[in-house]
Design an enzyme around this catalytic site. Structure first.
Site, PDB file in Angstrom:
ATOM      1  N   GLU A  32       0.912  -1.195  -0.086  1.00 16.96           N
ATOM      2  CA  GLU A  32      -0.221  -0.029  -0.075  1.00 16.96           C
ATOM      3  C   GLU A  32       0.787   1.381  -0.099  1.00 16.96           C
ATOM      4  OE1 GLU A  32      -2.587   3.103   0.350  1.00 16.96           O
ATOM      5  OE2 GLU A  32      -3.310   0.993  -0.092  1.00 16.96           O
ATOM      6  N   GLN A  33       0.558   2.200  -0.946  1.00 13.33           N
ATOM      7  CA  GLN A  33       1.498   3.480  -1.067  1.00 13.33           C
ATOM      8  C   GLN A  33       1.349   4.574   0.029  1.00 13.33           C
ATOM      9  OE1 GLN A  33       0.470   5.683  -4.587  1.00 13.33           O
ATOM     10  NE2 GLN A  33      -1.712   5.792  -3.975  1.00 13.33           N
ATOM     11  N   ARG A 107     -16.219   4.341   5.300  1.00 17.38           N
ATOM     12  CA  ARG A 107     -14.628   3.569   4.924  1.00 17.38           C
ATOM     13  C   ARG A 107     -13.768   3.141   5.986  1.00 17.38           C
ATOM     14  NH1 ARG A 107     -14.119   3.227  -0.955  1.00 17.38           N
ATOM     15  NH2 ARG A 107     -15.768   4.363  -2.038  1.00 17.38           N
ATOM     16  N   TYR A 213     -27.245   8.988   2.533  1.00 18.33           N
ATOM     17  CA  TYR A 213     -27.746   7.776   3.191  1.00 18.33           C
ATOM     18  C   TYR A 213     -26.959   7.676   4.466  1.00 18.33           C
ATOM     19  CZ  TYR A 213     -23.017   6.070   1.089  1.00 18.33           C
ATOM     20  OH  TYR A 213     -21.854   5.973   0.890  1.00 18.33           O
ATOM     21  N   ASP A 291     -11.693  -1.086  -9.304  1.00 17.78           N
ATOM     22  CA  ASP A 291     -11.568  -0.180  -9.865  1.00 17.78           C
ATOM     23  C   ASP A 291     -10.506  -0.089 -10.980  1.00 17.78           C
ATOM     24  OD1 ASP A 291     -13.812   1.193  -9.036  1.00 17.78           O
ATOM     25  OD2 ASP A 291     -12.909   2.357  -7.520  1.00 17.78           O
TER      26      ASP A 291
END
Length: 398
Positions: A32-33, A107, A213, A291
């Site tokens: 992970e960067q 998230r 939401y 993605d």
């Protein structure tokens, strides 16, 4: 020596894949960067086609249930008057039909729970990929800090701006959708005019829409989309926003809309890009996920959900086969048609939400409010069970 798998990117898709592979006993390392594990963006909506795996396969229903909000239906409204055009499903009906919930979750909360299920020693932070050489006996990864790693399989799960994809294609193929967005999270006490706070809601109008939401603590996550008249001319996808500039085009909309988008400062403007469908997204020992393979606009709320579906399919195929070249080919065959359909539908939904007053918007409203609207427009997304699908042979030769 066991085969080594390198996952580029510790987003939702990469973590989901790593957890499932590690539970099956495979050697997985994640690169992970960022120096700390964090997600860009505020929250995410997860539908049953994704939550079923966290609930049933991972056994995380109770843990995630403390952090997510199970939404009570999907509501469409006129953005200016606030009139309810349609209410589709309910919390109870949705669970009964699909066997899993439709939820909103921050998230960071989701990623934190996923990280807790991961072998912590397999996560390597501050590893920004700079090169990928697949010409030797193993794929060699190089990182900005000078470190290197080798793997028998490299999975690019590094998001919509994927360097892995760019290295495979040789160019950047992002397409601007014609829309920009502002986002924020608002406490419920700042929203006294808001109807149906437990539902996912679309407020529709000419040239834009508001989606919002609830998430686990009762806050509302909003995503305000505006259709632009000119192409995106900025170098980056996210640029600083002037104070209040996102409000001006919607200042005449319903009080609940203005109330929500004015409640918190918005400092950034997001250009909404997507990726054109690929016939193949694997090359040699490298393949793409989420993605990185099929970035879409968020109007169906399926970006994270599709990455979770990808992760489940790829994990099962890698575990079931010793021929990983064949597994990657079948992974593409199973996922190509589904993800292409989601991308196309998401772009189309944006057009539908932004119709001006007139016959077409009246027809849209009539379709949304008629019996069976959920089945006609959304059932194909939410009912999908990625681990039960067979390859889409009709698109193999596409």
């Amino acid at each position: 020596m066991s085969k080594r798998i390198a996952i580029i990117g510790a987003g939702i898709g990469g973590l989901t894949l790593a957890i499932d592979l590690q539970r099956k006993g495979l050697d997985v390392q994640i690169y992970e960067q960022t120096p700390v594990l964090e997600e860009v963006g505020a929250a995410v909506a997860l539908s049953a086609n994704a939550t079923r795996f966290y609930q049933d396969r991972f056994g995380m229903a109770e843990q995630l249930g403390e952090k997510w909000a199970e939404v009570d239906g999907l509501v469409f409204r006129d953005g200016r008057t606030g009139e309810q055009i349609a209410r589709l499903s309910s919390r109870e009906e949705y669970r009964r039909r699909y066997g899993a919930p439709y939820v909103g979750i921050h998230r960071a909360d989701l990623q934190g729970i996923l990280f807790g299920a991961l072998d912590a020693q397999s996560l390597h932070l501050s590893k920004r990929l700079t090169g990928l050489d697949d010409s030797g006996s193993a794929a060699r990864l190089t990182f900005a800090d000078g470190d290197e790693a080798e793997a028998d399989l490299v999975i690019g799960a590094d998001g919509a701006k994927s360097l892995t994809r760019r290295l495979l294609l040789g160019y950047d193929d992002a397409r601007y959708s014609g829309c920009t967005a502002a986002r924020g999270i608002v406490a419920p006490e700042l929203l006294p005019s808001l109807p149906d706070p437990e539902a996912i809601q679309f407020w529709m109008g000419q040239g834009g829409h508001l989606l919002h939401y609830p998430i686990g603590n009762g806050d509302q996550n909003f995503f305000l989309v505006k259709r632009e008249a000119v192409p995106w001319a900025e170098k980056g996808w996210v640029v600083p926003a002037k104070d209040g500039q996102h409000i001006e085009p919607f200042a005449h909309w319903a009080p609940a809309v203005v109330e929500m988008i004015s409640a918190v400062p918005v400092h950034e403007q997001w250009a909404l890009f997507y990726r054109p469908p690929l016939t193949h997204w694997s090359q040699g020992r490298v393949t793409l996920l989420g993605d990185a393979a099929h970035a879409t606009v968020p109007h169906h709320g399926q970006g994270a959900n599709q990455s979770i579906e990808d992760a489940i399919v790829l994990s099962d195929l890698l575990f079931e086969s010793t021929d990983w070249d064949r597994a990657r080919t079948e992974y593409e065959q199973r996922r190509r048609f589904r993800t292409r359909k989601v991308v196309d539908a998401s772009v189309t939904v944006g057009e539908m939400l932004h119709l001006p007053d007139g016959p077409r918007s009246q027809e849209r409203n009539a379709r949304l409010s008629s019996p069976g609207a959920f089945d006609r427009h959304l059932h194909w997304i939410h009912s999908f069970k990625a681990d039960e699908q067979i390859p889409e042979t009709s698109v193999v030769a596409a």
